[in-house]
Scaffold this active site. Sequence first.
Site, mmCIF file in Angstrom:
data_model
loop_
_atom_site.group_PDB
_atom_site.id
_atom_site.type_symbol
_atom_site.label_atom_id
_atom_site.label_comp_id
_atom_site.label_asym_id
_atom_site.label_seq_id
_atom_site.Cartn_x
_atom_site.Cartn_y
_atom_site.Cartn_z
ATOM 1 C CG ASN A 209 66.384 76.114 20.139
ATOM 2 O OD1 ASN A 209 66.951 76.064 19.505
ATOM 3 N ND2 ASN A 209 65.396 77.620 20.109
ATOM 4 C CG ASP A 278 56.388 79.178 19.506
ATOM 5 O OD1 ASP A 278 57.104 79.366 18.195
ATOM 6 O OD2 ASP A 278 57.230 77.483 19.582
ATOM 7 C CE LYS A 288 72.967 85.332 39.814
ATOM 8 N NZ LYS A 288 74.113 84.841 40.470
ATOM 9 C CG ASP A 306 54.525 82.838 13.076
ATOM 10 O OD1 ASP A 306 55.316 82.491 11.905
ATOM 11 O OD2 ASP A 306 53.836 81.420 13.312
ATOM 12 C CG PHE A 323 63.367 73.938 8.247
ATOM 13 C CD1 PHE A 323 63.559 74.910 7.166
ATOM 14 C CD2 PHE A 323 63.513 72.933 8.163
ATOM 15 C CE1 PHE A 323 64.110 74.426 5.765
ATOM 16 C CE2 PHE A 323 64.734 72.355 7.227
ATOM 17 C CZ PHE A 323 64.857 73.011 5.989
ATOM 18 C CE LYS A 337 54.044 73.823 13.688
ATOM 19 N NZ LYS A 337 55.540 73.457 14.200
ATOM 20 C CE LYS A 341 54.808 78.539 11.725
ATOM 21 N NZ LYS A 341 55.464 79.335 12.488
HETATM 22 O O1 PMT Z 1 70.204 74.418 13.476
HETATM 23 P P1 PMT Z 1 70.265 72.537 13.615
HETATM 24 O O2 PMT Z 1 70.918 72.328 14.943
HETATM 25 O O3 PMT Z 1 71.104 72.267 12.347
HETATM 26 O O4 PMT Z 1 68.893 71.864 13.649
HETATM 27 C C1 PMT Z 1 67.990 72.517 12.475
HETATM 28 C C2 PMT Z 1 66.360 72.284 12.874
HETATM 29 C C3 PMT Z 1 66.345 71.521 14.056
HETATM 30 C C4 PMT Z 1 66.609 73.484 14.405
HETATM 31 C C5 PMT Z 1 65.801 72.723 11.277
HETATM 32 O O5 PMT Z 1 65.870 71.921 10.999
HETATM 33 C C6 PMT Z 1 64.105 72.838 11.873
HETATM 34 O O6 PMT Z 1 63.332 72.406 12.116
HETATM 35 N N1 PMT Z 1 63.837 74.025 11.973
HETATM 36 C C7 PMT Z 1 62.570 74.557 12.202
HETATM 37 C C8 PMT Z 1 62.551 74.550 14.137
HETATM 38 C C9 PMT Z 1 61.335 75.604 15.008
HETATM 39 O O7 PMT Z 1 61.393 76.825 15.887
HETATM 40 O O8 PMT Z 1 60.138 74.817 13.783
HETATM 41 P P2 PMT Z 1 58.856 75.289 13.810
HETATM 42 O O9 PMT Z 1 57.404 74.308 14.571
HETATM 43 O O10 PMT Z 1 58.392 76.067 16.020
HETATM 44 O O11 PMT Z 1 58.459 76.531 13.628
HETATM 45 C C10 PMT Z 1 58.282 76.616 12.577
HETATM 46 C C11 PMT Z 1 58.631 77.759 11.012
HETATM 47 O O12 PMT Z 1 57.785 78.773 12.029
HETATM 48 C C12 PMT Z 1 60.228 77.551 11.554
HETATM 49 O O13 PMT Z 1 60.438 78.076 10.057
HETATM 50 C C13 PMT Z 1 60.186 78.926 12.021
HETATM 51 O O14 PMT Z 1 62.053 80.166 11.816
HETATM 52 C C14 PMT Z 1 58.764 80.102 11.949
HETATM 53 N N2 PMT Z 1 58.764 80.788 13.261
HETATM 54 C C15 PMT Z 1 58.394 80.332 14.454
HETATM 55 C C16 PMT Z 1 58.338 80.956 15.282
HETATM 56 C C17 PMT Z 1 58.489 82.402 15.310
HETATM 57 N N3 PMT Z 1 58.666 82.733 16.835
HETATM 58 N N4 PMT Z 1 58.477 82.979 13.854
HETATM 59 C C18 PMT Z 1 58.521 82.222 12.704
HETATM 60 O O15 PMT Z 1 58.902 82.441 11.514
#
Ligand code: PMT
Length: 404
Positions: A209, A278, A288, A306, A323, A337, A341
């Site tokens: 991403n 995810d 390849k 997660d 986040f 969310k 979590k």
């Molecule tokens: O890196 P930058 O370019 O500065 O951009 C910042 C950002 C937009 C990436 C950041 O501000 C942000 O929003 N980060 C969270 C991105 C994200 O994956 O969000 P989510 O809503 O999909 O996940 C929710 C939370 O679960 C996040 O804290 C993520 O780290 C966590 N997660 C998600 C999936 C997973 N398998 N394990 C996790 O721990």
Amino acid sequence: MTLARKNILLGVTGGVAAYKSAILVRHLLDETANVQVVFTPSAHEFITATTLQALSGRPVRDDLWDRQAEAAMGHIELARWADLVVVAPATAHFMACLAQGLAPNLLTTLCLATDAPIVLAPAMNQAMWRAPATQRNAAILAGDGRRLIGPDEGDQACGDTGPGRMVEPEELLCAVRQILAPPCMKGLKVLVTAGPTQEALDPVRYLSNQSSGKQGYAIAQAAAAAGAQTTLISGPCHLPAPTNVERIQVVSAQDMHDAVLSRAADQALVVGVAAVADYRPAQQAEQKIKKGAQGAAQIPLEPNQDIIAAVAALPTPPIVVGFAAETERPLQQARAKRQRKGIDAIVVNDVANPRIGFNSNHNAATLIWEGGEVELPYQSKESLAAALIQHLTERFFAQETSRG
Ligand code: PMT
């Protein structure tokens, strides 16, 4: 209140951005600081003293030779009264005076006479900011220990585009807090995840991403600046390691999971900023994948674990802050969310807005915890990181750090 009873002298010079200083006064008063506004003569051309007097509750000072005002609090007394001087906006002319030690008016005189730290928010036309003389003066002022915040880049009132816009009042408030009431995380261990993950499809391709890592790196830097022993678990990105931060570089979500879980138990705080995939390809081809090969147009996926939910499920978990990158109904999605979590707090940013979020230098977010929310308005990612660390310290660690 972090700024309670602090004396802040707000200097206003002659620039269009003077209207933002009125908002700054409101923010400072909300934190029960005492605010004394001082105008240069040209500030009157851009905003009225009546407005700032009404907001601050004190008459605006603007004249070195005003006998009545001097009789109440003379300019030397005023210089001693200030815990901090903020000049916003600071014009090129004002910066030139301060750099040269000139004192043609009350504000410049006060700046020479005070021992308080001085914060400047430059605001001017982009060509004036880029002019060699202004750049020389900015370097002199920084060398003298003055703190310059900004300027920002963007559209200007004069029609130009470029560097020279005054930073937003919220960014200045954050700088004021940093100087007068710095967050204290001394003795705490903090772990931050940042950047994207890469999920390999074959030896040369992966799913990923647009996360640049900027927000997560800024948070690790802010935690370290607050005295925390900080570890950064970073997905692949092109940023230098922040100062005084142990950085561990990983590639996939599984790598990040293992790196975080092996360290999480003895952390005080884990902040998950990483954009973790995810899903990952269910199979990673050893060679390849050839164009036209059977099944090449389909990628079967399987879910990744997660990470932050796993940390929150530990028997004695640290405080866990996630986040949420959302594109619709951000607050509702993020509240749900956080609960799903099982984490203590979540910071939601609307990544559909191109001015913020993925890969930009700025962000705007809302911090949500059980029973409360606070807005972190549009500002640089560094400034938002500092504000977030301040809020988390106050909310979750105030007693622990005051004991130490
Ligand atoms: O890196 P930058 O370019 O500065 O951009 C910042 C950002 C937009 C990436 C950041 O501000 C942000 O929003 N980060 C969270 C991105 C994200 O994956 O969000 P989510 O809503 O999909 O996940 C929710 C939370 O679960 C996040 O804290 C993520 O780290 C966590 N997660 C998600 C999936 C997973 N398998 N394990 C996790 O721990």
